[in-house]
Design a protein around this motif. Sequence first.
Motif, PDB file in Angstrom:
ATOM      1  N   TYR A 300       0.892  -1.159   0.000  1.00  0.00           N
ATOM      2  CA  TYR A 300       0.000   0.000   0.000  1.00  0.00           C
ATOM      3  C   TYR A 300       0.933   1.212   0.000  1.00  0.00           C
ATOM      4  O   TYR A 300       1.338   1.708   1.037  1.00  0.00           O
ATOM      5  N   PRO A 301       1.318   1.628  -1.220  1.00  0.00           N
ATOM      6  CA  PRO A 301       2.362   2.644  -1.335  1.00  0.00           C
ATOM      7  C   PRO A 301       1.831   4.057  -1.117  1.00  0.00           C
ATOM      8  O   PRO A 301       0.625   4.272  -1.025  1.00  0.00           O
ATOM      9  N   ALA A 302       2.779   4.984  -1.061  1.00  0.00           N
ATOM     10  CA  ALA A 302       2.414   6.400  -1.072  1.00  0.00           C
ATOM     11  C   ALA A 302       1.918   6.720  -2.474  1.00  0.00           C
ATOM     12  O   ALA A 302       2.257   6.038  -3.434  1.00  0.00           O
ATOM     13  N   ASP A 303       1.090   7.729  -2.607  1.00  0.00           N
ATOM     14  CA  ASP A 303       0.794   8.236  -3.940  1.00  0.00           C
ATOM     15  C   ASP A 303       0.609   9.745  -3.840  1.00  0.00           C
ATOM     16  O   ASP A 303       0.682  10.310  -2.747  1.00  0.00           O
ATOM     17  N   LYS A 304       0.388  10.371  -4.988  1.00  0.00           N
ATOM     18  CA  LYS A 304       0.328  11.848  -4.992  1.00  0.00           C
ATOM     19  C   LYS A 304      -0.776  12.348  -4.071  1.00  0.00           C
ATOM     20  O   LYS A 304      -0.653  13.384  -3.438  1.00  0.00           O
ATOM     21  N   LYS A 305      -1.874  11.600  -4.014  1.00  0.00           N
ATOM     22  CA  LYS A 305      -2.996  12.039  -3.172  1.00  0.00           C
ATOM     23  C   LYS A 305      -2.759  11.741  -1.694  1.00  0.00           C
ATOM     24  O   LYS A 305      -3.211  12.467  -0.821  1.00  0.00           O
ATOM     25  N   SER A 306      -2.080  10.625  -1.418  1.00  0.00           N
ATOM     26  CA  SER A 306      -1.826  10.225  -0.019  1.00  0.00           C
ATOM     27  C   SER A 306      -0.336   9.977   0.158  1.00  0.00           C
ATOM     28  O   SER A 306       0.135   8.844   0.037  1.00  0.00           O
ATOM     29  N   PRO A 307       0.429  11.035   0.423  1.00  0.00           N
ATOM     30  CA  PRO A 307       1.885  10.882   0.492  1.00  0.00           C
ATOM     31  C   PRO A 307       2.357   9.932   1.587  1.00  0.00           C
ATOM     32  O   PRO A 307       3.481   9.437   1.544  1.00  0.00           O
ATOM     33  N   ASN A 308       1.500   9.655   2.560  1.00  0.00           N
ATOM     34  CA  ASN A 308       1.881   8.685   3.595  1.00  0.00           C
ATOM     35  C   ASN A 308       1.158   7.355   3.439  1.00  0.00           C
ATOM     36  O   ASN A 308       1.106   6.563   4.385  1.00  0.00           O
ATOM     37  N   GLY A 309       0.593   7.124   2.286  1.00  0.00           N
ATOM     38  CA  GLY A 309      -0.155   5.891   2.093  1.00  0.00           C
ATOM     39  C   GLY A 309      -1.464   5.931   2.866  1.00  0.00           C
ATOM     40  O   GLY A 309      -1.939   7.012   3.247  1.00  0.00           O
ATOM     41  N   LYS A 310      -2.020   4.764   3.134  1.00  0.00           N
ATOM     42  CA  LYS A 310      -3.303   4.723   3.843  1.00  0.00           C
ATOM     43  C   LYS A 310      -3.200   4.020   5.196  1.00  0.00           C
ATOM     44  O   LYS A 310      -3.901   4.364   6.135  1.00  0.00           O
ATOM     45  N   LEU A 311      -2.325   3.045   5.274  1.00  0.00           N
ATOM     46  CA  LEU A 311      -2.367   2.147   6.433  1.00  0.00           C
ATOM     47  C   LEU A 311      -1.683   2.757   7.660  1.00  0.00           C
ATOM     48  O   LEU A 311      -0.732   3.523   7.543  1.00  0.00           O
ATOM     49  N   ARG A 312      -2.220   2.393   8.812  1.00  0.00           N
ATOM     50  CA  ARG A 312      -1.797   3.019  10.072  1.00  0.00           C
ATOM     51  C   ARG A 312      -0.592   2.292  10.664  1.00  0.00           C
ATOM     52  O   ARG A 312      -0.566   1.052  10.698  1.00  0.00           O
TER      53      ARG A 312
END
Length: 372
Positions: A300-312
């Motif tokens: 679950y990588p980083a992406d432009k929209k979620s630079p920290n990914g999604k997972l906690r």
Amino acid sequence: MDHEADAYRTDLMTITRHVLNEQSRNPEARGDLTILLSHIVLGCKFVASAVNKAGLAKLIGLAGETNVQASAPAYQPSSPRLTSVIFLPCEIEMVKHSLCDQGEEQKKLDVLSNEVFVKALVSSGRTCVLVSEEDEEATFVEPALRGKYCVCFDPLDGSSNIDCGVSIGTIFGIYMIKDKENVTLEDVLQPGKNMVAAGYCMYGSSCTLVLSTGNGVNGFTLDPSLGEFILTHPDIKIPKKGKIYSVNEGNAKNWDEPTAKFVEKCKFPKDGSSPKSLRYIGSMVADVHRTLLYGGVFLYPADKKSPNGKLRVLYEVFPMSFLMEQAGGQSFTGKQRALDLVPTKIHERSPIFLGSYEDVEEIKGLYAEQAK
Ligand code: FDP
């Protein structure tokens, strides 16, 4: 598996027996972790039963409450006895204090599972600080019930899958507190490598609990007729390299270069090997469980929209990374070994690449190349 022989097996390795065996290897152990784990196991059994009954009991659906931001006070159970986790239907409706950040929808099963785990953990008398995915603030156990462990957990991960009966799970990571007299949030903001135990329970076609107390990984399957988790997957080792990659490809247009290159290599390998298969359930416990048993990589990588990914970090990335390493795999954030991360807040997120040693090594190589 020889099912007939299995039916007559008389020497059953239950999870409690297994944990007691592990405990006896450490002469200084006083049984506190064993007691704590038995309370977690009870929580898992309760949630397994609730998940099985969910459709029938009409527990599925919105809890009818919007999550609000509020601070969680020191938790004071009405009764420290474990029996207090058994709910009457009217009590289910009364579960009102659970919180969930960022306005995510909360389902009744999430609320119920959180309540069950918080009560089971507090009543164990072995915990001090609890961090739950469902609660915005950490819970500091009242001094009379305090023990030396901190537990970070997601009581029901993958909850967007509840309504369609896809596997979901509970994830947990356990730390030792630094000083019982002076408990602070710092006790849960420790790097993942400090964890003393971690595991998950998957509520799927069978209910499987995978656990590591720092001495390898073992899997236990719930025998509903006995109400016991029985050792079915001793000493799990992840294959060195796998044939599966697991990622939400719908986010591909926003990926960074190393992630995009890795997935491209999975699909169009240039070394003459066969392409990898894609499997993505969208429920972390189920995707990681398959990865652990069959090998490959979950990302679950980083992406432009979620630079920290999604997972906690505390209750998804760390426990799963701990299990992966204990099984001979690796876990990487795109910058460092995941278990070296030092979180600064309890609901922090991180990109994650975990799985077979060689597959993760390949991803690390692509990030190293980019950094040149
Ligand atoms: P969910 O949103 O259903 O609760 O972090 C939660 C999680 O599920 C993980 O279990 C799962 O791996 C991931 O989110 C799925 O996210 P995407 O829907 O963005 O793929």
